[in-house]
Write an enzyme that holds these catalytic residues in place. Structure first.
Site, PDB file in Angstrom:
ATOM      1  N   ASN A   6       4.351 -16.757  16.675  1.00 17.83           N
ATOM      2  CA  ASN A   6       4.927 -15.854  15.681  1.00 17.83           C
ATOM      3  C   ASN A   6       5.269 -16.694  14.449  1.00 17.83           C
ATOM      4  OD1 ASN A   6       6.448 -14.121  14.140  1.00 17.83           O
ATOM      5  ND2 ASN A   6       8.100 -13.856  15.639  1.00 17.83           N
ATOM      6  N   LYS A   8       6.298 -15.743  11.671  1.00 15.32           N
ATOM      7  CA  LYS A   8       7.382 -15.145  10.875  1.00 15.32           C
ATOM      8  C   LYS A   8       7.004 -15.156   9.383  1.00 15.32           C
ATOM      9  CE  LYS A   8      10.595 -16.293  14.531  1.00 15.32           C
ATOM     10  NZ  LYS A   8      11.940 -16.682  14.936  1.00 15.32           N
ATOM     11  N   HIS A  93      11.274  -7.251  17.521  1.00 12.28           N
ATOM     12  CA  HIS A  93      11.823  -8.610  17.473  1.00 12.28           C
ATOM     13  C   HIS A  93      13.298  -8.540  17.075  1.00 12.28           C
ATOM     14  CE1 HIS A  93      12.470 -12.777  16.329  1.00 12.28           C
ATOM     15  NE2 HIS A  93      11.388 -13.075  17.009  1.00 12.28           N
ATOM     16  N   GLU A  95      14.998 -10.212  15.105  1.00 23.88           N
ATOM     17  CA  GLU A  95      15.255 -10.315  13.659  1.00 23.88           C
ATOM     18  C   GLU A  95      15.090  -8.959  12.985  1.00 23.88           C
ATOM     19  OE1 GLU A  95      12.536 -13.573  13.065  1.00 23.88           O
ATOM     20  OE2 GLU A  95      13.908 -14.873  14.164  1.00 23.88           O
ATOM     21  N   GLU A 165      13.580 -12.885  24.630  1.00 21.97           N
ATOM     22  CA  GLU A 165      14.009 -13.875  23.647  1.00 21.97           C
ATOM     23  C   GLU A 165      15.518 -13.766  23.455  1.00 21.97           C
ATOM     24  OE1 GLU A 165      10.470 -14.972  20.901  1.00 21.97           O
ATOM     25  OE2 GLU A 165      11.487 -13.263  20.013  1.00 21.97           O
ATOM     26  N   GLY A 171      15.413 -20.284  17.155  1.00 21.39           N
ATOM     27  CA  GLY A 171      15.563 -21.121  15.973  1.00 21.39           C
ATOM     28  C   GLY A 171      16.793 -22.010  16.011  1.00 21.39           C
ATOM     29  N   SER A 209      13.123 -21.349  20.995  1.00 22.76           N
ATOM     30  CA  SER A 209      13.103 -22.822  20.980  1.00 22.76           C
ATOM     31  C   SER A 209      12.185 -23.435  22.034  1.00 22.76           C
ATOM     32  CB  SER A 209      14.528 -23.382  21.104  1.00 22.76           C
ATOM     33  OG  SER A 209      15.312 -22.992  19.985  1.00 22.76           O
ATOM     34  N   GLY A 231       9.063 -21.533  15.608  1.00 23.02           N
ATOM     35  CA  GLY A 231       8.954 -22.764  14.830  1.00 23.02           C
ATOM     36  C   GLY A 231       7.793 -23.665  15.239  1.00 23.02           C
TER      37      GLY A 231
HETATM   38  P1  13P Z   1      11.735 -20.263  17.792  1.00 24.72           P
HETATM   39  O1  13P Z   1      10.615 -20.735  18.690  1.00 24.72           O
HETATM   40  O2  13P Z   1      11.651 -20.834  16.413  1.00 24.72           O
HETATM   41  O3  13P Z   1      13.079 -20.429  18.429  1.00 24.72           O
HETATM   42  O4  13P Z   1      11.509 -18.675  17.598  1.00 24.72           O
HETATM   43  C1  13P Z   1      11.309 -17.880  18.704  1.00 24.72           C
HETATM   44  C2  13P Z   1      10.900 -16.529  18.241  1.00 24.72           C
HETATM   45  O5  13P Z   1      11.690 -15.808  17.667  1.00 24.72           O
HETATM   46  C3  13P Z   1       9.513 -16.097  18.480  1.00 24.72           C
HETATM   47  O6  13P Z   1       9.351 -14.747  18.225  1.00 24.72           O
END
Ligand code: 13P
Length: 252
Positions: A6, A8, A93, A95, A165, A171, A209, A231
């Site tokens: 992802n 983002k 998601h 977010e 998640e 993150g 993460s 990330g």
């Molecule tokens: P990270 O791997 O940066 O923690 O993000 C996870 C995520 O939100 C994937 O959708």
């Protein structure tokens, strides 16, 4: 097993193009064993499609609107994503739930719409730190699953992926321990079995993460069917190492 990146709201066009090419090159061998997908920002879907066309890397989108078409300024429909070459769509998601106030019911409409257009929704669920600390993690995840899967059937060739998640692990560099992740995955597996029958082929990804250094121990858990990578998916070598860990787990 599925490993999906992802991206983002990251990458410019050049970076997206290069990242996609590198992912194809570095994951090609392991992509025989596990499914691999990249989910770039929607404006780069066409460009990335050109890089993954004819390879084992699939294309996914990060979001969709549940309506077929209409006056929804700024939104993208499932028809558009399908025509742009997507086979996966990330839905719900955390977010989007947090910043754009997406409700469980709204997320559920998206799941249905993605399936209706022959693509696979990656339904994201996960609790916040406060919810975990107050022992509400399973209640929250259970509610998100119920809402996200209202009316969903896995007949007629519909396919589904669920991603757990935990919000506190996204993150932050703070991964759930393999035991914490496995416990929630087992709970999700039970809910899915009650809903669709024990034989349902729904992979449950872990996200939050995931890095090359912790992927193997996460993927070794019996109910973890891959990863949704944020990330680390922006670094082709790190992403490929995570895909490699999934391929190793799948072979064992
Ligand atoms: P990270 O791997 O940066 O923690 O993000 C996870 C995520 O939100 C994937 O959708």
């Amino acid at each position: 097993m599925l490993v999906a990146g992802n991206w983002k709201m990251h990458t410019d066009l050049r970076a997206a193009d290069r990242l996609a090419s590198e992912v194809v090159r570095l994951t090609d061998a392991d992509a025989r064993t596990v499914d691999v997908a990249v989910c770039p920002p929607s404006v780069w879907l066409e460009a990335v499609r050109e890089r993954v066309r004819g390879t084992r890397v699939a294309l996914g989108a990060q979001n969709v609107h549940p309506e077929e078409k209409g006056a929804f300024t700024g939104e993208v429909s499932a028809t558009m994503l399908s025509e742009a070459g997507c086979t996966y769509v990330i839905v719900g998601h955390s977010e989007r739930r947090r910043h754009f106030h997406e409700s469980d019911a709204f997320v559920g409409e998206k799941v249905m719409q993605v399936m209706k257009h022959g693509m696979t929704p990656i339904l994201c669920v996960g609790e916040s730190l406060e919810e975990r600390d107050s022992d509400a993690a399973e209640t929250v995840v259970g509610r998100q699953l119920d809402g996200g899967l209202i009316g969903v059937s896995l007949r007629h060739g519909n396919t589904l992926v669920v991603a757990y998640e935990p919000v506190w692990a996204i993150g932050t560099g703070r991964t759930a321990t393999p035991e914490q992740a496995q416990a929630m995955h087992a709970f999700i597996r039970e809910k899915l079995a009650a809903r669709f029958g024990a034989e349902e082929p729904v992979p449950i990804l872990y996200g939050g993460s995931v890095k090359p250094g912790n992927a193997a121990e996460l993927f070794a858990q019996p109910d973890i069917g891959g990863g949704l990578i944020g990330g680390a998916s922006l670094d082709a070598e790190a992403f490929a190492a995570i895909v490699g860990a999934a391929a190793d787990a799948a072979r064992n």
